[in-house]
Structure formats: structure tokens, C-alpha cells
Design a protein around this motif. Structure first.
Motif, PDB file in Angstrom:
ATOM      1  N   LEU A   1       0.794  -1.230   0.000  1.00  0.00           N
ATOM      2  CA  LEU A   1       0.000   0.000   0.000  1.00  0.00           C
ATOM      3  C   LEU A   1       0.828   1.282   0.000  1.00  0.00           C
ATOM      4  O   LEU A   1       0.451   2.242  -0.675  1.00  0.00           O
ATOM      5  N   PRO A   2       1.951   1.367   0.731  1.00  0.00           N
ATOM      6  CA  PRO A   2       2.686   2.636   0.742  1.00  0.00           C
ATOM      7  C   PRO A   2       3.054   3.147  -0.648  1.00  0.00           C
ATOM      8  O   PRO A   2       2.905   4.351  -0.922  1.00  0.00           O
ATOM      9  N   ALA A   3       3.508   2.277  -1.525  1.00  0.00           N
ATOM     10  CA  ALA A   3       3.871   2.719  -2.879  1.00  0.00           C
ATOM     11  C   ALA A   3       2.648   3.177  -3.661  1.00  0.00           C
ATOM     12  O   ALA A   3       2.719   4.141  -4.446  1.00  0.00           O
TER      13      ALA A   3
ATOM     14  N   ALA B   1      -7.197  -2.348  11.690  1.00  0.00           N
ATOM     15  CA  ALA B   1      -7.592  -0.981  11.346  1.00  0.00           C
ATOM     16  C   ALA B   1      -6.560   0.025  11.842  1.00  0.00           C
ATOM     17  O   ALA B   1      -6.255   1.014  11.157  1.00  0.00           O
ATOM     18  N   ASP B   2      -6.008  -0.223  13.019  1.00  0.00           N
ATOM     19  CA  ASP B   2      -4.976   0.666  13.556  1.00  0.00           C
ATOM     20  C   ASP B   2      -3.716   0.632  12.692  1.00  0.00           C
ATOM     21  O   ASP B   2      -3.081   1.672  12.449  1.00  0.00           O
ATOM     22  N   LEU B   3      -3.367  -0.540  12.225  1.00  0.00           N
ATOM     23  CA  LEU B   3      -2.195  -0.665  11.349  1.00  0.00           C
ATOM     24  C   LEU B   3      -2.420   0.098  10.051  1.00  0.00           C
ATOM     25  O   LEU B   3      -1.537   0.834   9.578  1.00  0.00           O
ATOM     26  N   LEU B   4      -3.603  -0.061   9.465  1.00  0.00           N
ATOM     27  CA  LEU B   4      -3.924   0.654   8.230  1.00  0.00           C
ATOM     28  C   LEU B   4      -3.846   2.163   8.445  1.00  0.00           C
ATOM     29  O   LEU B   4      -3.304   2.893   7.600  1.00  0.00           O
ATOM     30  N   SER B   5      -4.358   2.632   9.563  1.00  0.00           N
ATOM     31  CA  SER B   5      -4.307   4.064   9.867  1.00  0.00           C
ATOM     32  C   SER B   5      -2.871   4.556   9.941  1.00  0.00           C
ATOM     33  O   SER B   5      -2.544   5.640   9.430  1.00  0.00           O
ATOM     34  N   ALA B   6      -2.007   3.774  10.571  1.00  0.00           N
ATOM     35  CA  ALA B   6      -0.605   4.172  10.708  1.00  0.00           C
ATOM     36  C   ALA B   6       0.088   4.271   9.354  1.00  0.00           C
ATOM     37  O   ALA B   6       0.872   5.196   9.103  1.00  0.00           O
ATOM     38  N   VAL B   7      -0.213   3.332   8.468  1.00  0.00           N
ATOM     39  CA  VAL B   7       0.392   3.336   7.132  1.00  0.00           C
ATOM     40  C   VAL B   7      -0.066   4.562   6.338  1.00  0.00           C
ATOM     41  O   VAL B   7       0.744   5.252   5.698  1.00  0.00           O
ATOM     42  N   ILE B   8      -1.353   4.847   6.379  1.00  0.00           N
ATOM     43  CA  ILE B   8      -1.891   5.991   5.641  1.00  0.00           C
ATOM     44  C   ILE B   8      -1.339   7.300   6.206  1.00  0.00           C
ATOM     45  O   ILE B   8      -0.961   8.211   5.453  1.00  0.00           O
ATOM     46  N   GLU B   9      -1.279   7.407   7.523  1.00  0.00           N
ATOM     47  CA  GLU B   9      -0.763   8.628   8.146  1.00  0.00           C
ATOM     48  C   GLU B   9       0.680   8.889   7.732  1.00  0.00           C
ATOM     49  O   GLU B   9       1.048  10.022   7.390  1.00  0.00           O
TER      50      GLU B   9
ATOM     51  N   THR C   1      -2.106  16.771   5.445  1.00  0.00           N
ATOM     52  CA  THR C   1      -2.627  16.664   6.802  1.00  0.00           C
ATOM     53  C   THR C   1      -3.448  15.390   6.947  1.00  0.00           C
ATOM     54  O   THR C   1      -4.416  15.177   6.206  1.00  0.00           O
ATOM     55  N   TYR C   2      -3.066  14.545   7.900  1.00  0.00           N
ATOM     56  CA  TYR C   2      -3.815  13.321   8.157  1.00  0.00           C
ATOM     57  C   TYR C   2      -4.919  13.605   9.162  1.00  0.00           C
ATOM     58  O   TYR C   2      -4.678  14.226  10.209  1.00  0.00           O
TER      59      TYR C   2
END
Length: 259
Positions: A140-142, A193-201, A210-211
Motif C-alpha cells: 500500500l505505501p507505494a 484498522a490501527d495498522l492501516l491508519s498508521a500506514v496511511i498517516e 494533513t492526516y
């Protein structure tokens, strides 16, 4: 006498400037583009102005545009992935865009598959959650980087706000899906969900965007709470998505605070 005339002229000019500034400010309407997936389009909030994409006037982009008096180009679409944003949504941006919101990433990691696995009786959903987490951290990061870079290129002067996802479950009882999802599975889904949030942020911050974290707003209003702002399993609406209250009292205040 000349000094009095000059003073009067200056005073009149100053008054004219004060009167003209509000009119000029009003003429400069904010050009706002809302990108993203179903959590941005308003799937679950209904009713829909676009049935295919499930865009709702009760979704947070519409609420924000109304509050700001902004000109909204609403292209977020249910089911969208990062690839869909690049193919079908970023074309709405240009050099005149002032404000952008985007919520994307859940569909890229198979999060719906994980939810389905957890509500399926007699199935261990942990491997499916782990696969979603692997995609979130490794792939997802890329994909987010490509989307965010395109936004920055097409709308270089825009303020960009990246919205995250709430935790789905209260994880205190088994009210959802006739009790097929255990408390332990709810906890595990929330961890994902917390992991996904961290990656997106992290990806948003790398681009100077701004996240907007909505997890605090939704705390106490998850599925199986006393006042849920998310649909659980249902055949009458879009399951596992924010309802109208989730947008009005969850996403919308979080965005306003960020703005």
C-alpha cells in the motif's frame, strides 16, 4: 485647505478599501475536490445522488462544502482503489483547486475480504486479516505515494487532507452478524484498522498532507455500542460503513478541527 482635502481623500480611499475587501473575499469561492472510496462517497449514509458510486449529500465532503460555501467537485466512489483514483478521479484536479480531501486504501488491501471471513461461521479469519496487514505494510505505501504525488502535481496550491478509517467494533459483545464474530475477532479487526491508519498517516505526512484521524471521534460509537455510527451486518443498507451520524458527528468534526 489642501491638507484637509488630502486627509479627506485618504480617509475616503481607506473606507473604500474596507468596503471592497469583504466583496472581493466573497468572490473567491473555495474550489474543493473530494476524492476517495466508499467511506468518502457516503456509502451507508444515503440517500444517494449517484447510485453507482453511492454518493450522498449526508457524506462529510458535502457537509464540509456546505459549511465552507465551497464549490464541490465530488468524485469519490464506492469500491474505489488507489488505481481507480488515478484512472478516474484525479482528473478533477487542476491548478485552481484550493482544497482536496481523500480517503483511500481499504479496498487495496482486501479489507472487505477480512470482514467477510470474520462473519463467516466456523471460519478462522486471522490468516485473512494477516494477509490484509501484509498488503498494508508491503504494497500500500507505494500505491498511496503514487496517488499523493499525482494530487500534488495536479493541484500544487491545494491544501490536502487525508482521512483515515475508524475501528469497526466495540469489542465488548457479540451482537453483530448473529454472534458469528467473536470478541477476539473484533479485537483483531480493530488492530488491523490501527495498522492501516498508521500506514496511511505516514504516507500522507511524507507528502506534507494533513492526516485526519477519526478513531477518537468514533470511540464509543462502533458496531455493537449503544449508539453506533457504523452499520454492522445488514441487508437493508451498506454493511460495515458509517451511517449518516458517522459522517455528521464523526468525520465532519474531525475535518473541521483539522481545517
Amino acid at each position: 485647505m489642501d491638507r484637509l482635502r488630502r486627509s479627506a481623500t485618504i480617509a475616503v480611499a481607506a473606507l473604500a478599501m474596507l468596503l471592497l475587501v469583504p466583496a472581493a473575499a466573497q468572490a473567491q469561492q473555495t474550489d474543493y475536490v473530494a476524492l476517495g472510496d466508499s467511506y468518502s462517497s457516503g456509502s451507508g449514509a444515503g440517500p444517494y445522488t449517484d447510485a453507482a458510486c453511492q454518493r450522498s449529500n449526508k457524506a462529510h465532503p458535502a457537509l464540509l462544502a456546505a459549511d465552507l460555501g465551497a464549490e464541490l467537485t465530488f468524485v469519490a466512489c464506492g469500491g474505489a482503489t488507489t488505481g481507480d483514483v488515478l484512472a478516474n478521479q484525479v482528473q478533477a484536479l487542476d491548478a485552481g483547486t484550493d482544497l482536496v480531501t481523500i480517503g483511500i486504501g481499504g479496498n487495496d488491501i482486501g479489507w472487505t475480504d477480512a470482514v467477510i471471513a470474520c462473519i463467516t461461521p466456523f471460519r478462522n479469519c486471522t490468516p485473512v486479516i494477516e494477509e490484509s496487514e501484509r498488503q498494508a505494510t508491503q504494497e500500500l505505501p507505494a500505491k498511496l505515494d503514487a496517488v499523493y504525488a499525482e494530487i500534488a502535481e495536479r493541484a500544487p496550491d491545494a491544501e490536502v487532507y487525508v482521512t483515515g478509517y475508524p475501528r469497526l467494533f466495540a469489542a465488548r459483545n457479540t451482537c453483530d452478524a448473529l454472534g458469528t464474530i467473536s470478541i477476539a475477532e473484533q479485537v483483531r479487526m480493530n488492530q488491523g484498522a490501527d495498522l492501516l491508519s498508521a500506514v496511511i498517516e505516514a504516507a500522507a505526512e511524507e507528502h506534507g498532507f494533513t492526516y485526519v484521524d477519526v478513531r477518537d471521534e468514533f470511540t464509543g460509537h462502533e458496531i455493537c455500542s449503544r449508539s453506533p455510527w457504523l452499520h454492522g451486518f445488514t441487508l437493508l443498507d451498506v454493511p460495515y460503513h458509517p451511517n449518516a451520524a458517522g459522517h455528521a458527528a464523526g468525520y465532519y468534526p474531525a475535518l473541521l478541527a483539522a481545517l
